[in-house]
Design a protein around this motif. Structure first.
Motif, PDB file in Angstrom:
ATOM      1  N   UNK A  54     -86.737 -79.772 -17.759  1.00 55.21           N
ATOM      2  CA  UNK A  54     -87.509 -78.994 -16.788  1.00 55.21           C
ATOM      3  C   UNK A  54     -86.640 -77.897 -16.182  1.00 55.21           C
ATOM      4  N   UNK A  55     -87.154 -76.679 -16.177  1.00 53.82           N
ATOM      5  CA  UNK A  55     -86.387 -75.551 -15.659  1.00 53.82           C
ATOM      6  C   UNK A  55     -85.487 -74.917 -16.699  1.00 53.82           C
ATOM      7  N   UNK A  56     -85.318 -75.602 -17.850  1.00 55.13           N
ATOM      8  CA  UNK A  56     -84.491 -75.063 -18.927  1.00 55.13           C
ATOM      9  C   UNK A  56     -85.358 -74.454 -20.026  1.00 55.13           C
ATOM     10  N   UNK A  57     -86.320 -75.243 -20.507  1.00 57.66           N
ATOM     11  CA  UNK A  57     -87.241 -74.782 -21.539  1.00 57.66           C
ATOM     12  C   UNK A  57     -88.671 -75.115 -21.142  1.00 57.66           C
ATOM     13  N   UNK A  58     -89.607 -74.275 -21.512  1.00 58.25           N
ATOM     14  CA  UNK A  58     -91.023 -74.598 -21.338  1.00 58.25           C
ATOM     15  C   UNK A  58     -91.406 -75.674 -22.345  1.00 58.25           C
ATOM     16  N   UNK A  59     -92.424 -76.470 -21.997  1.00 58.83           N
ATOM     17  CA  UNK A  59     -92.844 -77.554 -22.858  1.00 58.83           C
ATOM     18  C   UNK A  59     -93.247 -77.105 -24.246  1.00 58.83           C
ATOM     19  N   UNK A  60     -93.974 -75.983 -24.334  1.00 58.47           N
ATOM     20  CA  UNK A  60     -94.429 -75.518 -25.641  1.00 58.47           C
ATOM     21  C   UNK A  60     -93.254 -75.121 -26.531  1.00 58.47           C
ATOM     22  N   UNK A  61     -92.169 -74.619 -25.900  1.00 58.16           N
ATOM     23  CA  UNK A  61     -90.997 -74.218 -26.669  1.00 58.16           C
ATOM     24  C   UNK A  61     -90.266 -75.453 -27.201  1.00 58.16           C
ATOM     25  N   UNK A  62     -90.182 -76.494 -26.379  1.00 62.69           N
ATOM     26  CA  UNK A  62     -89.576 -77.749 -26.837  1.00 62.69           C
ATOM     27  C   UNK A  62     -90.366 -78.315 -28.009  1.00 62.69           C
ATOM     28  N   UNK A  63     -91.703 -78.273 -27.900  1.00 64.48           N
ATOM     29  CA  UNK A  63     -92.536 -78.756 -28.999  1.00 64.48           C
ATOM     30  C   UNK A  63     -92.203 -78.027 -30.295  1.00 64.48           C
ATOM     31  N   UNK A  64     -92.093 -76.720 -30.203  1.00 60.82           N
ATOM     32  CA  UNK A  64     -91.821 -75.925 -31.409  1.00 60.82           C
ATOM     33  C   UNK A  64     -90.453 -76.246 -31.985  1.00 60.82           C
ATOM     34  N   UNK A  65     -89.446 -76.367 -31.115  1.00 59.49           N
ATOM     35  CA  UNK A  65     -88.095 -76.630 -31.583  1.00 59.49           C
ATOM     36  C   UNK A  65     -87.971 -78.011 -32.202  1.00 59.49           C
ATOM     37  N   UNK A  66     -88.810 -78.952 -31.754  1.00 55.65           N
ATOM     38  CA  UNK A  66     -88.761 -80.316 -32.274  1.00 55.65           C
ATOM     39  C   UNK A  66     -89.822 -80.566 -33.349  1.00 55.65           C
ATOM     40  N   UNK A  67     -90.476 -79.501 -33.781  1.00 58.08           N
ATOM     41  CA  UNK A  67     -91.425 -79.614 -34.886  1.00 58.08           C
ATOM     42  C   UNK A  67     -92.643 -80.440 -34.567  1.00 58.08           C
ATOM     43  N   UNK A  68     -93.150 -80.289 -33.346  1.00 58.07           N
ATOM     44  CA  UNK A  68     -94.310 -81.084 -32.932  1.00 58.07           C
ATOM     45  C   UNK A  68     -95.272 -80.209 -32.134  1.00 58.07           C
ATOM     46  N   UNK A  69     -96.530 -80.604 -32.154  1.00 58.91           N
ATOM     47  CA  UNK A  69     -97.520 -79.892 -31.345  1.00 58.91           C
ATOM     48  C   UNK A  69     -97.628 -80.439 -29.921  1.00 58.91           C
ATOM     49  N   UNK A  70     -97.207 -81.690 -29.745  1.00 63.26           N
ATOM     50  CA  UNK A  70     -97.408 -82.310 -28.422  1.00 63.26           C
ATOM     51  C   UNK A  70     -96.299 -83.294 -28.048  1.00 63.26           C
ATOM     52  N   UNK A  71     -95.066 -83.046 -28.545  1.00 68.44           N
ATOM     53  CA  UNK A  71     -93.967 -83.954 -28.197  1.00 68.44           C
ATOM     54  C   UNK A  71     -93.810 -84.069 -26.692  1.00 68.44           C
ATOM     55  N   UNK A  72     -93.845 -82.973 -25.974  1.00 72.70           N
ATOM     56  CA  UNK A  72     -93.561 -82.987 -24.543  1.00 72.70           C
ATOM     57  C   UNK A  72     -94.495 -83.936 -23.797  1.00 72.70           C
ATOM     58  N   UNK A  73     -95.793 -83.792 -24.003  1.00 69.17           N
ATOM     59  CA  UNK A  73     -96.754 -84.621 -23.270  1.00 69.17           C
ATOM     60  C   UNK A  73     -96.708 -86.078 -23.719  1.00 69.17           C
ATOM     61  N   UNK A  74     -96.617 -86.300 -25.025  1.00 68.83           N
ATOM     62  CA  UNK A  74     -96.567 -87.679 -25.512  1.00 68.83           C
ATOM     63  C   UNK A  74     -95.310 -88.395 -25.048  1.00 68.83           C
ATOM     64  N   UNK A  75     -94.184 -87.690 -25.110  1.00 63.68           N
ATOM     65  CA  UNK A  75     -92.917 -88.306 -24.703  1.00 63.68           C
ATOM     66  C   UNK A  75     -92.897 -88.556 -23.201  1.00 63.68           C
ATOM     67  N   UNK A  76     -93.475 -87.644 -22.440  1.00 65.51           N
ATOM     68  CA  UNK A  76     -93.517 -87.827 -20.987  1.00 65.51           C
ATOM     69  C   UNK A  76     -94.317 -89.079 -20.640  1.00 65.51           C
ATOM     70  N   UNK A  77     -95.453 -89.276 -21.302  1.00 73.20           N
ATOM     71  CA  UNK A  77     -96.275 -90.465 -21.050  1.00 73.20           C
ATOM     72  C   UNK A  77     -95.531 -91.733 -21.450  1.00 73.20           C
ATOM     73  N   UNK A  78     -94.840 -91.661 -22.581  1.00 74.08           N
ATOM     74  CA  UNK A  78     -94.083 -92.814 -23.060  1.00 74.08           C
ATOM     75  C   UNK A  78     -92.953 -93.168 -22.103  1.00 74.08           C
TER      76      UNK A  78
END
Length: 221
Positions: A160-184
């Motif tokens: 948080x404050x470093x990368x936007x969620x959508x950018x993290x998703x792209x860098x990690x090859x996922x469409x929804x890593x950020x939201x799924x990982x946050x819930x997990x």
């Protein structure tokens, strides 16, 4: 004879308790919480600041991983059941100096904002996560973590404050890593929160650090 038998029995129990206490202390080292002080105390002597910067600038390393390994001492190794990361450290350079020197020598694909004493350089297969140590003032750590390690262990809140969620998703090859990982992470409470705070939740999870130290230019000095 009965008295001696009782004393022997009590002595065996006391010995077992002492052994158990020592083993328990070893098992907890490097797990959720602060890093053992000896981890920092055993860092080898480094060259001075100007020499490190010159060596980085003139390096022929083809990857950030090799560049870091060649110029900084290994502080620790973080082991999980879903990957391993290596943590290097320096007392000679500040966070901005470290990030700038590395990114100028080998330009990353993405550079995060610099916030709360941390900054991230993203390369083809690795995240280089640079932080000011909270446990040892004056120490800057560089964690080399593969995409897989970040994807499977890190809490997205760390970024948080470093990368936007959508950018993290792209860098990690996922469409929804950020939201799924946050819930997990919220459900399990045991996601990795970066070196020095192994746990961003309440449980220790499977993350441990080792006592594997060494490497870098200061070894043997």
């Amino acid at each position: 004879m009965k008295n001696y038998t009782g004393l022997i029995f009590i002595g065996i129990i006391a010995l077992a308790v002492i052994i158990n206490l020592f083993n328990s202390g070893d098992a907890q080292r490097g797990m959720s919480g602060s890093v053992a002080e000896s981890t920092y105390e055993n860092l080898p002597e480094e060259p001075d600041r100007s020499e490190i910067l010159e060596d980085i600038e003139n390096s022929d390393a083809q990857s950030a991983e090799v560049l870091i390994r060649n110029n900084f001492p290994l502080l620790d190794v973080v082991n999980t059941d879903r990957g391993t990361s290596e943590v290097y450290a320096t007392r000679q350079l500040s966070l901005p100096e470290t990030a700038d020197a590395l990114s100028e020598a080998i330009p990353p694909e993405e550079i995060s904002e610099r916030q709360d004493g941390k900054q991230v350089l993203v390369y083809d297969d690795d995240f280089v996560i640079i932080q000011e140590s909270e446990e040892e003032p004056g120490v800057v750590t560089m964690e080399i973590a593969s995409d897989e390690f970040v994807r499977n262990n890190y809490s997205p809140s760390f970024f948080n404050g470093l990368f936007a969620g959508y950018l993290l998703n792209r860098m990690l090859g996922s469409n929804n890593w950020y939201d799924q990982r946050r819930s997990s992470c919220q459900a399990a409470g045991d996601c990795y929160g970066g070196y020095g705070s192994y746990n961003s939740g309440s449980g220790a999870g499977s993350i441990r650090s080792s006592n594997n130290r060494g490497g870098g230019p200061g070894v043997g000095k």
